[in-house]
Design a protein around this motif. Structure first.
Motif, PDB file in Angstrom:
ATOM      1  N   LEU A   1      11.990   2.334 -11.572  1.00  0.00           N
ATOM      2  CA  LEU A   1      11.950   3.732 -11.153  1.00  0.00           C
ATOM      3  C   LEU A   1      13.265   4.413 -11.519  1.00  0.00           C
ATOM      4  CD1 LEU A   1      10.406   3.267  -7.585  1.00  0.00           C
ATOM      5  CD2 LEU A   1       9.217   3.843  -9.702  1.00  0.00           C
ATOM      6  N   GLY A   2      13.187   5.563 -12.156  1.00  0.00           N
ATOM      7  CA  GLY A   2      14.389   6.285 -12.538  1.00  0.00           C
ATOM      8  C   GLY A   2      15.089   6.910 -11.341  1.00  0.00           C
ATOM      9  N   ARG A   3      16.311   7.325 -11.554  1.00  0.00           N
ATOM     10  CA  ARG A   3      17.083   7.949 -10.471  1.00  0.00           C
ATOM     11  C   ARG A   3      16.482   9.266 -10.017  1.00  0.00           C
ATOM     12  NH1 ARG A   3      23.464   7.025 -12.143  1.00  0.00           N
ATOM     13  NH2 ARG A   3      23.414   4.746 -12.114  1.00  0.00           N
ATOM     14  N   ALA A   4      15.723   9.892 -10.918  1.00  0.00           N
ATOM     15  CA  ALA A   4      15.120  11.184 -10.563  1.00  0.00           C
ATOM     16  C   ALA A   4      13.998  11.024  -9.542  1.00  0.00           C
ATOM     17  CB  ALA A   4      14.587  11.876 -11.815  1.00  0.00           C
ATOM     18  N   THR A   5      13.496   9.799  -9.404  1.00  0.00           N
ATOM     19  CA  THR A   5      12.412   9.549  -8.450  1.00  0.00           C
ATOM     20  C   THR A   5      12.993   9.337  -7.064  1.00  0.00           C
ATOM     21  OG1 THR A   5      11.112   8.483 -10.194  1.00  0.00           O
ATOM     22  CG2 THR A   5      10.426   8.102  -7.915  1.00  0.00           C
ATOM     23  N   ASP A   6      12.672  10.228  -6.156  1.00  0.00           N
ATOM     24  CA  ASP A   6      13.159  10.119  -4.777  1.00  0.00           C
ATOM     25  C   ASP A   6      12.276   9.135  -4.016  1.00  0.00           C
ATOM     26  OD1 ASP A   6      14.559  10.545  -2.466  1.00  0.00           O
ATOM     27  OD2 ASP A   6      13.450  12.355  -1.911  1.00  0.00           O
ATOM     28  N   ILE A   7      12.883   8.105  -3.436  1.00  0.00           N
ATOM     29  CA  ILE A   7      12.102   7.093  -2.735  1.00  0.00           C
ATOM     30  C   ILE A   7      12.620   6.907  -1.314  1.00  0.00           C
ATOM     31  CG2 ILE A   7      11.569   5.838  -4.856  1.00  0.00           C
ATOM     32  CD1 ILE A   7      13.642   3.729  -3.998  1.00  0.00           C
ATOM     33  N   LYS A   8      11.770   6.345  -0.462  1.00  0.00           N
ATOM     34  CA  LYS A   8      12.180   5.947   0.875  1.00  0.00           C
ATOM     35  C   LYS A   8      11.608   4.552   1.141  1.00  0.00           C
ATOM     36  CE  LYS A   8       8.303   8.110   3.366  1.00  0.00           C
ATOM     37  NZ  LYS A   8       7.917   9.117   4.382  1.00  0.00           N
ATOM     38  N   LEU A   9      12.315   3.808   1.968  1.00  0.00           N
ATOM     39  CA  LEU A   9      11.917   2.441   2.270  1.00  0.00           C
ATOM     40  C   LEU A   9      11.455   2.328   3.715  1.00  0.00           C
ATOM     41  CD1 LEU A   9      14.805   0.405   0.575  1.00  0.00           C
ATOM     42  CD2 LEU A   9      12.681   1.236  -0.436  1.00  0.00           C
ATOM     43  N   SER A  10      10.423   1.525   3.918  1.00  0.00           N
ATOM     44  CA  SER A  10       9.928   1.224   5.260  1.00  0.00           C
ATOM     45  C   SER A  10       9.782  -0.283   5.388  1.00  0.00           C
ATOM     46  CB  SER A  10       8.580   1.911   5.525  1.00  0.00           C
ATOM     47  OG  SER A  10       8.689   3.307   5.382  1.00  0.00           O
ATOM     48  N   LEU A  11       9.978  -0.779   6.590  1.00  0.00           N
ATOM     49  CA  LEU A  11       9.844  -2.199   6.872  1.00  0.00           C
ATOM     50  C   LEU A  11       8.567  -2.440   7.664  1.00  0.00           C
ATOM     51  CD1 LEU A  11      10.906  -5.145   7.160  1.00  0.00           C
ATOM     52  CD2 LEU A  11      12.084  -4.374   9.236  1.00  0.00           C
ATOM     53  N   LYS A  12       7.721  -3.338   7.169  1.00  0.00           N
ATOM     54  CA  LYS A  12       6.513  -3.735   7.880  1.00  0.00           C
ATOM     55  C   LYS A  12       6.668  -5.198   8.275  1.00  0.00           C
ATOM     56  CE  LYS A  12       1.455  -3.849   7.646  1.00  0.00           C
ATOM     57  NZ  LYS A  12       0.262  -3.556   6.825  1.00  0.00           N
ATOM     58  N   THR A  13       6.725  -5.448   9.578  1.00  0.00           N
ATOM     59  CA  THR A  13       6.968  -6.805  10.055  1.00  0.00           C
ATOM     60  C   THR A  13       5.688  -7.632   9.984  1.00  0.00           C
ATOM     61  OG1 THR A  13       6.522  -6.178  12.349  1.00  0.00           O
ATOM     62  CG2 THR A  13       8.790  -6.004  11.592  1.00  0.00           C
ATOM     63  N   VAL A  14       5.841  -8.892   9.573  1.00  0.00           N
ATOM     64  CA  VAL A  14       4.692  -9.787   9.453  1.00  0.00           C
ATOM     65  C   VAL A  14       4.209 -10.235  10.827  1.00  0.00           C
ATOM     66  CG1 VAL A  14       6.062 -11.903   9.289  1.00  0.00           C
ATOM     67  CG2 VAL A  14       3.816 -11.802   8.196  1.00  0.00           C
ATOM     68  N   GLU A  15       5.106 -10.155  11.808  1.00  0.00           N
ATOM     69  CA  GLU A  15       4.768 -10.656  13.139  1.00  0.00           C
ATOM     70  C   GLU A  15       3.727  -9.799  13.843  1.00  0.00           C
ATOM     71  OE1 GLU A  15       7.452 -10.572  16.900  1.00  0.00           O
ATOM     72  OE2 GLU A  15       7.841 -12.486  15.924  1.00  0.00           O
ATOM     73  N   ASP A  16       3.960  -8.457  13.846  1.00  0.00           N
ATOM     74  CA  ASP A  16       3.028  -7.584  14.568  1.00  0.00           C
ATOM     75  C   ASP A  16       2.545  -6.393  13.747  1.00  0.00           C
ATOM     76  OD1 ASP A  16       5.331  -6.122  14.458  1.00  0.00           O
ATOM     77  OD2 ASP A  16       5.684  -6.058  16.617  1.00  0.00           O
ATOM     78  N   GLY A  17       2.929  -6.341  12.464  1.00  0.00           N
ATOM     79  CA  GLY A  17       2.478  -5.252  11.608  1.00  0.00           C
ATOM     80  C   GLY A  17       3.139  -3.924  11.886  1.00  0.00           C
ATOM     81  N   HIS A  18       4.214  -3.928  12.706  1.00  0.00           N
ATOM     82  CA  HIS A  18       4.901  -2.685  13.038  1.00  0.00           C
ATOM     83  C   HIS A  18       5.630  -2.149  11.812  1.00  0.00           C
ATOM     84  CE1 HIS A  18       7.080   0.237  15.459  1.00  0.00           C
ATOM     85  NE2 HIS A  18       8.184  -0.154  14.865  1.00  0.00           N
ATOM     86  N   VAL A  19       5.558  -0.834  11.589  1.00  0.00           N
ATOM     87  CA  VAL A  19       6.208  -0.193  10.445  1.00  0.00           C
ATOM     88  C   VAL A  19       7.301   0.733  10.945  1.00  0.00           C
ATOM     89  CG1 VAL A  19       5.897   1.304   8.442  1.00  0.00           C
ATOM     90  CG2 VAL A  19       4.103  -0.322   9.067  1.00  0.00           C
TER      91      VAL A  19
ATOM     92  N   ILE B   1       8.739  -4.847   2.432  1.00  0.00           N
ATOM     93  CA  ILE B   1       9.472  -3.604   2.211  1.00  0.00           C
ATOM     94  C   ILE B   1       8.562  -2.665   1.426  1.00  0.00           C
ATOM     95  CG2 ILE B   1      11.490  -2.502   1.186  1.00  0.00           C
ATOM     96  CD1 ILE B   1      12.163  -4.237   3.548  1.00  0.00           C
ATOM     97  N   ILE B   2       8.144  -1.588   2.050  1.00  0.00           N
ATOM     98  CA  ILE B   2       7.229  -0.630   1.422  1.00  0.00           C
ATOM     99  C   ILE B   2       8.056   0.468   0.759  1.00  0.00           C
ATOM    100  CG2 ILE B   2       5.338   0.988   1.788  1.00  0.00           C
ATOM    101  CD1 ILE B   2       4.602  -0.641   4.280  1.00  0.00           C
ATOM    102  N   VAL B   3       7.898   0.633  -0.547  1.00  0.00           N
ATOM    103  CA  VAL B   3       8.591   1.666  -1.312  1.00  0.00           C
ATOM    104  C   VAL B   3       7.617   2.817  -1.526  1.00  0.00           C
ATOM    105  CG1 VAL B   3       9.903   2.172  -3.401  1.00  0.00           C
ATOM    106  CG2 VAL B   3       9.859  -0.163  -2.496  1.00  0.00           C
ATOM    107  N   SER B   4       8.003   4.021  -1.085  1.00  0.00           N
ATOM    108  CA  SER B   4       7.103   5.173  -1.203  1.00  0.00           C
ATOM    109  C   SER B   4       7.860   6.389  -1.693  1.00  0.00           C
ATOM    110  CB  SER B   4       6.431   5.474   0.146  1.00  0.00           C
ATOM    111  OG  SER B   4       7.400   5.681   1.154  1.00  0.00           O
TER     112      SER B   4
END
Length: 558
Positions: free
Chosen positions: A511-529, A550-553
């Motif tokens: 992904l280029g620098r021009a692409t704005d991304i955010k990261l989210s954590l989804k735990t395997v234990e309880d599926g919490h994001v 690690i969800i990249v969006s």
């Protein structure tokens, strides 16, 4: 010159910056070429300002640097409420904006004429050589814009209206205001109001109004007698009086007359308050403010809890916001007065523990907070002396507070997860040992509250290194990265910062620098994001373990 300009009126200049002020003089200036000038006491100090004295003759009085005399054509007058609504929601062009644009164009033309010719030549050369440059007159059309504008023009359906900065100064036609029959929230901040009765005319005709924002207006001191009917039959639940002179006095008068009995939130930020008057909430707050549950005193100059004692007399105070003040320590006797109702206490960006014995001050803070049984949310981030006690490591401070204040559900606006609490308790055991070892008295770590409980629960902790949050800083985590249906596996250290994790994600998915991304954590234990929203924090700050995703969006996605 508009005949309506008179002394005492609130006005604004036609510059893009829009300096606001109060008219102090209208008439000739000796030796000036124009027959009439407007003398203004500006709200903010000006570069070439004066105190109303011009060439030895006094035309008006104001603090040095705040005065100015301008041509009448430079003065923008106030508008009626409905004129502002037509401009903001009805598609009507603001005539004042045209005057501001003219001033801006003249200023830019002068700057261009005074610029060196060489620069102009270079500019012309550059523009002449750009044969493939884009067309600056490209027109954009928003899909559905016409339908949206038609809906907004149905003023009787408007529920939330913001007229901030539109130079509103008077109510106008009462019948037109009554036509705003669905209005529940009205923002009148940074306008030109200088009369409480104009505010009254507006509010008394909005029968469903629940939120009113009046900050940034120059309203006068509200006296008891005229205030009786300001908010008659008020339905207000939220009142915002930020950056407003005499805000506390207004609250006291309105409360004493029973006009704010339904109020639930009161915001008094940016008022340079050092204390609250003894009668800030009336002689009997239980009668004047029986429903007031949130008081926001952030961005003031309060240094002592004793100075805000009147707040503790509110019978339903559940949230007290004191961020960005000058607090150095807590006062147990003050806070104990609201111990049965207070659920959230915000004290971020103060100077807690300044000029106080560090350890004793820390224990005073946690002992006081612990005596508030209903307190579930605490905010103490960015208190430099407090941070220094933990070597400016915000993770260590967070771990200590979580362990020492088990009643908390939320710390610094971040929810406390079960795994994080376990890590905090283990960290606390080693903290107690370290402090006991370094103390001159060489006390046993068992003197610290909860030490024995946590030791029985978790066993003896071998070293501080092993007790770091989630034990992630010295080993690699096996994580699954996901982006747009693609999966990648990667091992990373728990100490990696979120910002560097973003760099890694870009590299993995090209992904280029021009692409704005955010990261989210989804735990395997309880599926919490949860969103990884602080780029400076290490990954171990979050309750992460091997196998988590690690969800990249897209960072621009809603």
């Amino acid at each position: 010159m508009p005949v309506s300009v008179h002394v005492g009126m609130r006005v604004q200049l036609d510059t893009p910056e829009g300096g606001k002020g109060t008219v102090k003089y209208v008439g000739p200036i000796e030796g000036a070429k124009n027959p009439v000038y407007v003398g203004i006491h500006f709200d903010e100090q000006r570069v070439r300002g004066h105190d109303g004295l011009i060439k030895g003759r006094r035309y008006f009085e104001c603090p040095a640097g705040y005065g100015g005399c301008v041509h009448p054509k430079r003065v923008l007058l106030g508008k009626r409420l409905m004129d502002g609504i037509r401009i903001r929601y009805g598609g009507v062009r603001d005539p004042d904006e045209a005057r501001i644009e003219i001033f801006r164009a003249r200023t830019e033309a002068k700057e261009k004429d005074s610029a060196p010719q060489a620069s102009s030549a270079i500019s012309r050369s550059e523009s002449g050589n750009s044969s493939n440059s884009g067309n600056p007159n490209v027109n954009f059309e928003l899909v559905g814009e016409a339908k949206l504008m038609d809906k907004l023009k149905q003023f009787h359906t408007l529920e939330n209206v913001s007229l901030e900065g539109l130079r509103i100064s008077v109510a106008g036609d009462t019948n037109e205001i009554k036509g705003l029959s669905s209005l529940t929230s009205l923002n009148l901040e940074n306008n030109l109001f200088n009369d409480w009765m104009e505010v009254s005319h507006i509010c008394r005709n909005l029968t469903r109004l629940e939120e009113l924002r009046l900050g940034g207006n120059m309203l006068p001191l509200l006296l008891a007698n005229p205030a009786v009917d300001i908010f008659k039959n008020s339905t207000l639940k939220i009142l915002v009086l930020n950056q407003l002179q005499h805000a506390c006095e207004a609250v006291a008068v309105l409360g004493a007359s029973g006009q704010l009995s339904l109020l639930e939130e009161l915001h008094l930020c940016y008022n340079n308050l050092t204390s609250l008057p003894k009668d800030a909430f009336g002689q009997d707050p239980t009668q004047a403010f029986p429903n007031l549950s949130l008081v926001n005193l952030e961005y003031n100059s309060i240094s002592c809890f004793e100075d805000i004692r009147p707040v503790t007399n509110l019978p339903r105070l559940s949230m007290l916001m004191l961020g960005f003040n000058k607090l150095t320590r807590l006062n147990p006797s003050i806070l104990m007065q609201c111990r049965n109702v207070l659920e959230a206490l915000y004290m971020q960006d103060n100077i807690l523990l300044e000029n106080v014995n560090s350890l004793e001050g820390l224990l005073e803070i946690v002992d006081t907070v612990e005596q508030l049984p209903k307190l579930k949310s605490l905010r103490v981030i960015r208190n430099a002396p407090l941070d220094a006690l933990f070597d400016n490591d915000t993770v260590k401070l967070r771990m200590y507070l979580i362990a020492r204040l088990p009643q908390l559900d939320q710390l610094n606006l971040s929810q406390i997860r079960t795994k994080e609490r376990v890590s905090a308790e283990r960290y606390y055991l080693n903290w107690c040992k370290s402090v006991s070892k370094d103390s001159k008295e060489n006390h046993s770590p068992e003197k610290f509250k909860y030490y024995r409980d946590y030791e029985l629960k978790h066993g003896e902790q071998k070293s501080e290194k092993e007790s770091r949050p989630a034990k992630l800083s010295d080993k690699l985590l096996h994580l699954n990265f996901s982006y747009d249906g693609k999966e990648k596996k990667k091992r990373v250290p728990g100490s990696i910062q979120v910002s560097k994790l973003c760099v890694l994600a870009r590299r993995l998915f090209k992904l280029g620098r021009a692409t704005d991304i955010k990261l989210s954590l989804k735990t395997v234990e309880d599926g919490h994001v949860m969103i990884l929203d602080d780029e400076m924090l290490p990954l171990r700050h979050y309750p992460v373990q091997s196998g988590d995703k690690i969800i990249v969006s897209d960072g621009n996605a809603a």
